[in-house]
Design a protein around this motif. Structure first.
Motif, short mmCIF file in Angstrom:
data_model
loop_
_atom_site.label_atom_id
_atom_site.label_comp_id
_atom_site.label_asym_id
_atom_site.label_seq_id
_atom_site.Cartn_x
_atom_site.Cartn_y
_atom_site.Cartn_z
N HIS A 22 4.22 10.47 -8.15
CA HIS A 22 2.98 11.11 -8.61
C HIS A 22 1.78 10.89 -7.69
N GLY A 23 1.89 10.01 -6.70
CA GLY A 23 0.73 9.69 -5.89
C GLY A 23 -0.27 8.90 -6.70
N LEU A 24 -1.55 9.17 -6.51
CA LEU A 24 -2.59 8.47 -7.26
C LEU A 24 -2.98 9.21 -8.53
N LEU A 29 4.88 0.19 -9.22
CA LEU A 29 3.80 0.92 -8.58
C LEU A 29 4.32 1.83 -7.47
N TYR A 32 6.19 4.85 -8.93
CA TYR A 32 5.22 5.78 -9.51
C TYR A 32 4.47 6.54 -8.42
N PHE A 33 4.06 5.81 -7.38
CA PHE A 33 3.29 6.45 -6.30
C PHE A 33 4.14 7.48 -5.57
N GLY A 44 5.29 5.10 -0.93
CA GLY A 44 5.81 4.61 -2.20
C GLY A 44 7.13 3.87 -2.04
N ARG A 77 3.55 10.44 1.09
CA ARG A 77 3.53 9.79 -0.22
C ARG A 77 4.87 9.12 -0.53
#
Length: 300
Positions: A292-294, A285, A288-289, A130, A126
């Motif tokens: 937090h991932g999805l 994006l 954030y990914f 990201g 992840r």
């Protein structure tokens, strides 16, 4: 996860956000000052000012052991001298957009170094995905619609070295220890940063001109760089790294080009292209990914 731990993590993330917002503005502030001052003059003056401010806030001299003093020296060398000198000298050999992109490799380099030197901050799929998304966004923001890329081996190596220097700085923070407090830690970092900057200042013919400080535009920008961007932000960053770790904190560095772009629009009347706007969205994006991932915040 206890409420107290959640509050501490939230504070860590807010401190990092404060730092990247300020540091994003510093590129515009420095660009203004470069009309009259050299990079080493700006760097040395801002950190002397920051050191004096922290000395006033905590005029206490302590006696760390030699190992702690060595960490302070390393933090000053990597987080102040090597970072700023390699970045600023790189600008003399290659494009500013190339420098910005390569320096923004710092979060990836931090994660890579941490994977092999720490036990609690390992690389994850992840984080890698990201980070790559955010780095691609940084590239779009930096080039902002331009497809011209001119490679210069010396300049590019120096820019990449700046990112590596910041990565080493962040990892050294975890090992330095906090038993003296963040104000004293940051003050010692600035002391050794100034000390290791002096040879470069001598070689680059540093000059102190009081009239420049008395000019409202130049003096105001120097006060911003010294007090806010250096003294306050380094203390905040050092504390944030202690709370959320070097890797999570460094991941926010991807936001700095976005802040710089928006600041340049407001202050320098620069324009945002569709490519630049797409890059900004990718940065947000990707950051954030990586965190937090999805999922939604708080579900991890």
């Amino acid at each position: 996860m206890t409420s107290k731990f959640k509050d501490a993590r939230l504070l860590g993330h807010l401190l990092v956000l404060f730092c990247v917002l300020v540091w994003g503005i510093t590129f515009v502030s420095t660009k203004i000052l470069l009309q009259w001052r050299s990079p080493v003059e700006i760097a040395l003056d801002r950190f002397v000012l920051a050191y004096l401010l922290l000395l006033l806030m905590q005029p206490v001299f302590k006696r760390p052991n030699w190992r702690e003093e060595l960490y302070f020296f390393g933090l000053g060398l990597f987080g102040v001298t090597l970072y700023f000198l390699t970045e600023n000298i790189a600008l003399q050999y290659t494009q500013a957009s190339s420098v910005g992109l390569l320096v923004s490799s710092a979060p990836l380099l931090t994660a890579f170094f941490a994977h092999f030197t720490t036990h609690d901050e390992k690389l994850s799929r992840r984080l890698i995905i990201g980070s790559l998304m955010a780095l691609a966004g940084v590239a779009l923001v930096m080039f902002n619609g331009s497809v011209i890329l001119q490679l210069n081996p010396l300049g590019d190596i120096l820019a990449l070295s700046a990112g590596a220097a910041w990565a080493v700085y962040c990892l050294l923070l975890k090992r330095a220890g906090q038993r003296y407090g963040y104000l004293y830690l940051t003050r010692q970092i600035f002391f050794y940063g100034i000390f290791t900057l002096l040879p470069a200042a001598w070689l680059m013919h540093y000059r102190f001109d009081l009239s420049l400080w008395l000019d409202p535009l130049q003096g105001g920008n120097m006060l911003f760089l010294g007090i806010v961007a250096s003294a306050l932000c380094y203390v905040a960053w050092n504390k944030a790294v202690g709370i959320i770790g070097a890797v999570k904190a460094s991941n926010y560095i991807y936001l700095i080009p976005l802040v710089t772009m928006l600041t340049a629009v407001v202050i320098l009347n620069e324009r945002i292209t569709l490519v630049g706007a797409s890059g900004a969205a990718m940065i947000l994006l990707g950051v954030y990914f990586a965190e937090h991932g999805l999922g939604l915040p708080g579900r991890n």
